[in-house]
Every structure is written in structure tokens, then in C-alpha cells.
Design an enzyme around this catalytic site. Structure first.
Site, PDB file in Angstrom:
ATOM      1  N   ASP A  42     -25.382  20.502  41.568  1.00  0.00           N
ATOM      2  CA  ASP A  42     -24.978  21.903  41.519  1.00  0.00           C
ATOM      3  C   ASP A  42     -23.522  22.009  41.090  1.00  0.00           C
ATOM      4  OD1 ASP A  42     -24.435  20.667  44.145  1.00  0.00           O
ATOM      5  OD2 ASP A  42     -23.616  22.620  44.695  1.00  0.00           O
ATOM      6  N   HIS A  75     -27.345  23.797  46.956  1.00  0.00           N
ATOM      7  CA  HIS A  75     -26.799  22.432  46.931  1.00  0.00           C
ATOM      8  C   HIS A  75     -27.878  21.412  46.570  1.00  0.00           C
ATOM      9  CE1 HIS A  75     -22.956  20.690  47.479  1.00  0.00           C
ATOM     10  NE2 HIS A  75     -23.065  20.244  48.724  1.00  0.00           N
ATOM     11  N   ASN A  95     -18.448  16.922  46.593  1.00  0.00           N
ATOM     12  CA  ASN A  95     -18.304  15.708  47.396  1.00  0.00           C
ATOM     13  C   ASN A  95     -19.301  14.609  47.037  1.00  0.00           C
ATOM     14  OD1 ASN A  95     -16.067  16.602  48.839  1.00  0.00           O
ATOM     15  ND2 ASN A  95     -17.335  17.637  50.369  1.00  0.00           N
ATOM     16  N   ASN A 146     -22.598  14.018  50.870  1.00  0.00           N
ATOM     17  CA  ASN A 146     -21.252  13.451  50.863  1.00  0.00           C
ATOM     18  C   ASN A 146     -21.218  11.932  50.760  1.00  0.00           C
ATOM     19  OD1 ASN A 146     -20.566  16.097  51.201  1.00  0.00           O
ATOM     20  ND2 ASN A 146     -19.554  15.837  53.183  1.00  0.00           N
TER      21      ASN A 146
END
Length: 206
Positions: free
Chosen positions: A95, A19, A116, A70
Site C-alpha cells: 500500500d 494495509h 514500515n 513491520n
């Protein structure tokens, strides 16, 4: 001014996660083009630099939002409003599970596709920013996606990962000149994606 935002999660716990490949790309760009020292601004770690392109020198703000993935849009939106840039002047490295490991695609606009961080940025600046999508592969089952992206890269993935990061940095002048198609092609030329068996990739046997 072009804003380049690498997405990830702050802190040592997440540093080597899939991530966080956006953070890794931002770090490599800063090293390659000798950006200035990092400092805290716009809820991010930022640095500034200048990159020569075919159209002349381009000023760049490089940012790694510290808001957690997020909420990335809060940081990117704050910087965009401060510099009064359009969405087309924002490039986000992140990613992408829908691309095989090591693949790379540039895209402008569209939805978040479950990412997100991208969804958060859309909520702040609209959808028409540019996305540098860095493939990390899909684990094969929906319920495995979160542990996959929040898992560290395997040691065996280091060769293609470092090649992709280097290529994203080396070819950057094409993106800063506005030629995303040429940028994508050059990244793929410099860092050809490895050939993986999907079954091996899903089991982590890379």
C-alpha cells in the site's frame, strides 16, 4: 526465480484493511496464473508457479509474510538467501498513502517513505528491490494515517480496487520480463484510477 512478496498483516481482523492490499494482489496473482497449493515456508504462506513472458517461462515464488507488516523483511530476506536471488529479482506489492486511491507506480530502490514493511525489507536485502506501489490515498492528517491504513476498504471502493488487483495480475508478464515501465503503463491502462476529490477521499465519501 523471481520472488513476489505481497505485504500485509496476518489474520481475519486485518484481511480487508487498506494495509493488506499487497496480500490481496498476491492472492489475485496466484489465482490468475494458477499457482500451486499454498504452504507454510520462510515465515510466510507461499505458493509457486510459472508464468510465460516474452522472454520465456519464469518461475515465481509468491509469498505473504506472516510476521506482521513491520517485520516483513525477516521473511523476504530468508527466501532471498535460500534462492540466492538479487534484489532486482524481488518485487514487493504494498500500500502507498502518497498515491491517490487506485493509482499505481513501479519503483526500484529509494527509501521507505514511512512504510514500515519496506523499511524492514531494506534492512534485510538492501534498497534495490522493486516496489509495486498501490495507491490507497492519504487521510489528510498525519495522526489519521494509522487508522486509515488499518481501516477496511469502503464498499464504494470495490470497483477500482478489484480492477487494480486484476490489472496487476493480468499484466504481470511484463514485470517478470524486467520491463517495469511497460508493466506500470499496462496496469494503468487496464485499471484507470478513479477521479476523487481529495476532501471527499479524506472524509471517506468515495
Amino acid at each position: 526465480m523471481i520472488i513476489i512478496a505481497g505485504l500485509g498483516n496476518p489474520g481475519a481482523k486485518y484481511e480487508k484493511n487498506r494495509h493488506n492490499i499487497g496480500f490481496m494482489a498476491a492472492d489475485e496473482i496466484g489465482r490468475r496464473w494458477r499457482f500451486g497449493p499454498s504452504r507454510a515456508k520462510f515465515q510466510s504462506v507461499v505458493s509457486e508457479g510459472e508464468v510465460e513472458t516474452a522472454n520465456g517461462a519464469v518461475r515465481v515464488l509468491l509469498m505473504k509474510p506472516q510476521t506482521f507488516m513491520n517485520e516483513s523483511g525477516r521473511a523476504v530476506g530468508e527466501a532471498a538467501r535460500f534462492y540466492k536471488v538479487t534484489p532486482q529479482d524481488i518485487i514487493v506489492f504494498h500500500d502507498e498513502i502518497d498515491l491517490a486511491p487506485g493509482r499505481f507506480r513501479m519503483k526500484t530502490g529509494g527509501g521507505a517513505a514511512g512504510q514500515n514493511g519496506i523499511r524492514s525489507i531494506i534492512s534485510q536485502v538492501g534498497a534495490d528491490f522493486r516496489r509495486a506501489r498501490m495507491g490507497v490515498g492519504h487521510p489528510g492528517e498525519k495522526h489519521l494515517v494509522m487508522p486509515h491504513v488499518l481501516g477496511d476498504f469502503h464498499k464504494a471502493e470495490s470497483p477500482w480496487l478489484q480492477a487494480l488487483l486484476n490489472a496487476c495480475a493480468d499484466a504481470l508478464p511484463f514485470a517478470l520480463a524486467g520491463d517495469d515501465e511497460r508493466y506500470q503503463g499496462e496496469v494503468l491502462r487496464l485499471a484507470p484510477a478513479p477521479k476523487f476529490s481529495p476532501r471527499q477521499a479524506a472524509r471517506g465519501e468515495l
